[in-house]
Design a protein around this motif. Structure first.
Motif, PDB file in Angstrom:
ATOM      1  N   LEU A  12       8.133  41.714  35.746  1.00 38.07           N
ATOM      2  CA  LEU A  12       7.896  41.719  34.307  1.00 38.07           C
ATOM      3  C   LEU A  12       7.816  43.141  33.772  1.00 38.07           C
ATOM      4  N   SER A  13       7.122  44.022  34.504  1.00 37.47           N
ATOM      5  CA  SER A  13       7.008  45.414  34.081  1.00 37.47           C
ATOM      6  C   SER A  13       8.363  46.096  34.067  1.00 37.47           C
ATOM      7  N   SER A  14       9.170  45.807  35.066  1.00 34.32           N
ATOM      8  CA  SER A  14      10.505  46.397  35.123  1.00 34.32           C
ATOM      9  C   SER A  14      11.361  45.933  33.949  1.00 34.32           C
ATOM     10  N   SER A  15      11.276  44.664  33.614  1.00 40.05           N
ATOM     11  CA  SER A  15      12.044  44.140  32.480  1.00 40.05           C
ATOM     12  C   SER A  15      11.575  44.756  31.177  1.00 40.05           C
ATOM     13  N   ALA A  16      10.243  44.948  31.037  1.00 42.87           N
ATOM     14  CA  ALA A  16       9.714  45.568  29.820  1.00 42.87           C
ATOM     15  C   ALA A  16      10.169  47.019  29.703  1.00 42.87           C
ATOM     16  N   GLU A  17      10.217  47.724  30.820  1.00 37.54           N
ATOM     17  CA  GLU A  17      10.686  49.112  30.791  1.00 37.54           C
ATOM     18  C   GLU A  17      12.159  49.187  30.403  1.00 37.54           C
ATOM     19  N   ASP A  18      12.971  48.253  30.904  1.00 37.99           N
ATOM     20  CA  ASP A  18      14.386  48.223  30.543  1.00 37.99           C
ATOM     21  C   ASP A  18      14.556  47.958  29.049  1.00 37.99           C
ATOM     22  N   LEU A  19      13.721  47.074  28.517  1.00 41.34           N
ATOM     23  CA  LEU A  19      13.792  46.774  27.086  1.00 41.34           C
ATOM     24  C   LEU A  19      13.378  47.978  26.265  1.00 41.34           C
ATOM     25  N   ALA A  20      12.312  48.672  26.698  1.00 40.11           N
ATOM     26  CA  ALA A  20      11.842  49.843  25.960  1.00 40.11           C
ATOM     27  C   ALA A  20      12.861  50.972  26.012  1.00 40.11           C
ATOM     28  N   ALA A  21      13.613  51.071  27.105  1.00 38.67           N
ATOM     29  CA  ALA A  21      14.606  52.142  27.225  1.00 38.67           C
ATOM     30  C   ALA A  21      15.726  51.999  26.206  1.00 38.67           C
ATOM     31  N   GLY A  22      15.970  50.765  25.797  1.00 40.86           N
ATOM     32  CA  GLY A  22      17.028  50.542  24.818  1.00 40.86           C
ATOM     33  C   GLY A  22      16.558  50.633  23.380  1.00 40.86           C
ATOM     34  N   TYR A  23      15.286  50.910  23.151  1.00 36.61           N
ATOM     35  CA  TYR A  23      14.730  50.998  21.804  1.00 36.61           C
ATOM     36  C   TYR A  23      14.937  52.400  21.261  1.00 36.61           C
ATOM     37  N   ASP A  24      15.485  52.517  20.028  1.00 31.62           N
ATOM     38  CA  ASP A  24      15.849  53.841  19.490  1.00 31.62           C
ATOM     39  C   ASP A  24      14.682  54.569  18.834  1.00 31.62           C
ATOM     40  N   ARG A  25      13.527  53.917  18.665  1.00 27.30           N
ATOM     41  CA  ARG A  25      12.289  54.518  18.153  1.00 27.30           C
ATOM     42  C   ARG A  25      12.417  55.031  16.709  1.00 27.30           C
ATOM     43  N   ARG A  26      13.306  54.505  15.942  1.00 29.67           N
ATOM     44  CA  ARG A  26      13.389  54.878  14.527  1.00 29.67           C
ATOM     45  C   ARG A  26      12.387  54.055  13.722  1.00 29.67           C
ATOM     46  N   PRO A  27      11.788  54.627  12.650  1.00 28.80           N
ATOM     47  CA  PRO A  27      10.791  53.895  11.858  1.00 28.80           C
ATOM     48  C   PRO A  27      11.316  52.583  11.305  1.00 28.80           C
ATOM     49  N   VAL A  28      12.573  52.596  10.834  1.00 30.64           N
ATOM     50  CA  VAL A  28      13.125  51.367  10.267  1.00 30.64           C
ATOM     51  C   VAL A  28      13.198  50.279  11.324  1.00 30.64           C
TER      52      VAL A  28
ATOM     53  N   ALA B  93      11.309  50.042  13.923  1.00 25.82           N
ATOM     54  CA  ALA B  93       9.935  49.613  14.221  1.00 25.82           C
ATOM     55  C   ALA B  93       9.436  48.608  13.188  1.00 25.82           C
ATOM     56  N   LEU B  94       9.731  48.889  11.897  1.00 27.68           N
ATOM     57  CA  LEU B  94       9.302  47.980  10.844  1.00 27.68           C
ATOM     58  C   LEU B  94       9.992  46.625  10.961  1.00 27.68           C
ATOM     59  N   LEU B  95      11.284  46.665  11.239  1.00 30.25           N
ATOM     60  CA  LEU B  95      12.027  45.416  11.389  1.00 30.25           C
ATOM     61  C   LEU B  95      11.515  44.607  12.576  1.00 30.25           C
ATOM     62  N   LEU B  96      11.201  45.308  13.667  1.00 27.86           N
ATOM     63  CA  LEU B  96      10.674  44.621  14.837  1.00 27.86           C
ATOM     64  C   LEU B  96       9.316  43.997  14.555  1.00 27.86           C
ATOM     65  N   ALA B  97       8.444  44.751  13.869  1.00 26.11           N
ATOM     66  CA  ALA B  97       7.118  44.227  13.533  1.00 26.11           C
ATOM     67  C   ALA B  97       7.230  43.017  12.607  1.00 26.11           C
ATOM     68  N   ALA B  98       8.121  43.118  11.604  1.00 21.24           N
ATOM     69  CA  ALA B  98       8.304  41.999  10.682  1.00 21.24           C
ATOM     70  C   ALA B  98       8.839  40.775  11.405  1.00 21.24           C
ATOM     71  N   ALA B  99       9.792  41.016  12.322  1.00 20.60           N
ATOM     72  CA  ALA B  99      10.353  39.889  13.073  1.00 20.60           C
ATOM     73  C   ALA B  99       9.286  39.211  13.929  1.00 20.60           C
ATOM     74  N   LEU B 100       8.435  40.019  14.563  1.00 26.06           N
ATOM     75  CA  LEU B 100       7.374  39.442  15.401  1.00 26.06           C
ATOM     76  C   LEU B 100       6.404  38.618  14.571  1.00 26.06           C
ATOM     77  N   LEU B 101       6.040  39.133  13.367  1.00 24.38           N
ATOM     78  CA  LEU B 101       5.119  38.390  12.504  1.00 24.38           C
ATOM     79  C   LEU B 101       5.746  37.089  12.023  1.00 24.38           C
ATOM     80  N   LEU B 102       7.022  37.140  11.665  1.00 26.49           N
ATOM     81  CA  LEU B 102       7.688  35.927  11.189  1.00 26.49           C
ATOM     82  C   LEU B 102       7.816  34.901  12.300  1.00 26.49           C
ATOM     83  N   ILE B 103       8.186  35.360  13.485  1.00 25.38           N
ATOM     84  CA  ILE B 103       8.258  34.443  14.622  1.00 25.38           C
ATOM     85  C   ILE B 103       6.885  33.868  14.928  1.00 25.38           C
TER      86      ILE B 103
END
Length: 285
Positions: A48-64, A66-76
């Motif tokens: 699980l940790s390895s999969s989470a690290e792979d997912l984080a490596a593909g994240y571009d860390r831009r504010p937009v 981050a906001l879209l991800l947070a909104a998607a998580l709240l909506l889900i």
């Protein structure tokens, strides 16, 4: 007024996040983990940790992003939370069910047989054992069972007992009585009703986790625990709601009678007056 509306809006937003979004987001996160782990690697936290690290490596860390991800998580999370509440409503309907007879008739007959056995023991058994039989009878139901579940019978017993004591048809009396109840009493009843809804919603979450258990077995364990806790909380909440409702009739039925122009000289509503008031409330229905 603007300050009040702002405070209410903030309170409602916090309540929405607390009751729907956050538990739903947790469930969505566990569902994602379940898709990675499955049954075979259910407790393989390194995978699980390895999969989470792979997912984080593909994240571009831009504010937009981050906001879209947070909104998607709240909506889900909110969507999953609404689903849990919907399942909780179905659970509550099962708790309160009175039919169909072909489905629940056997359960009702078994509960009624047990209740009548204890009732007969109270009436004909030795005096020394009477108290224990009364306790056993009341543990099944306060009145002769007519519902397959304890919760349904506990709430139904309020109307039966009120009509037997005061002659009041509870279904027609309660809306009129509600008007004359003081605000603290109504608040207590609303809180008790909300506790029953909360318990059924917890059972709804239990059903969701049981479904997730088909993919990840630890979720099934969590589902069983939530269902058991929800049932226990539901019984407690139903008992409390029934006690408060019946107490409201005991204490304020006289105020209702006086509001309708009657003045019971004994300080309580006798059955004859209760039946008379019920006829007025029914209006021929």
């Amino acid at each position: 007024m603007n300050t009040l509306l702002s405070a209410l809006g903030k309170s409602l937003a916090e309540r929405w996040v607390q009751l729907l979004a956050l538990p739903g987001a947790l469930f969505a996160a566990l569902a994602a983990a379940a898709s990675v782990l499955g049954h075979r690697h259910a407790l393989d936290w390194r995978l699980l940790s390895s999969s989470a690290e792979d997912l984080a490596a593909g994240y571009d860390r831009r504010p937009v992003s981050a906001l879209l991800l947070a909104a998607a998580l709240l909506l889900i999370g909110a969507a999953v939370g609404l689903l849990a509440r919907g399942l909780g409503s179905l659970v509550e309907k099962v708790w309160l069910a009175s039919g169909p007879r072909w489905l629940v008739g056997g359960l009702v007959r078994r509960r009624r047989h047990r209740w009548n056995t204890e009732e007969d023991a109270v009436a004909t058994g030795p005096a020394a054992a009477k108290a224990s039989h009364v306790e056993a009878r009341n543990a099944i139901a306060l009145t002769e069972p007519a519902r397959p579940a304890w919760i349904g019978d506990r709430l139904r017993s309020v109307g039966v007992r009120v009509q037997g004591q005061y002659g009041l048809d509870f279904a027609f009396t309660w809306p009129r009585l509600w008007i004359v109840l003081p605000e603290p009493c109504r608040d207590d009843l609303i809180t008790a009703r909300a506790a029953l809804t909360s318990a059924s919603t917890q059972s709804g979450w239990g059903l969701l986790y049981l479904c997730l258990g088909a993919q990840w077995w630890p979720a099934a364990l969590a589902g069983v625990v939530l269902l058991l806790l929800g049932r226990r909380r539901g019984r407690d909440a139903a008992g409390n709601l029934a006690d408060l409702t019946e107490s409201a009739v005991d204490v304020y039925a006289v105020d209702l009678a006086r509001a309708l122009g009657e003045d019971p000289p004994s300080g309580h509503v006798p059955p004859a007056l209760g039946r008379q008031l019920s006829e007025r409330f029914r209006k021929g229905a």
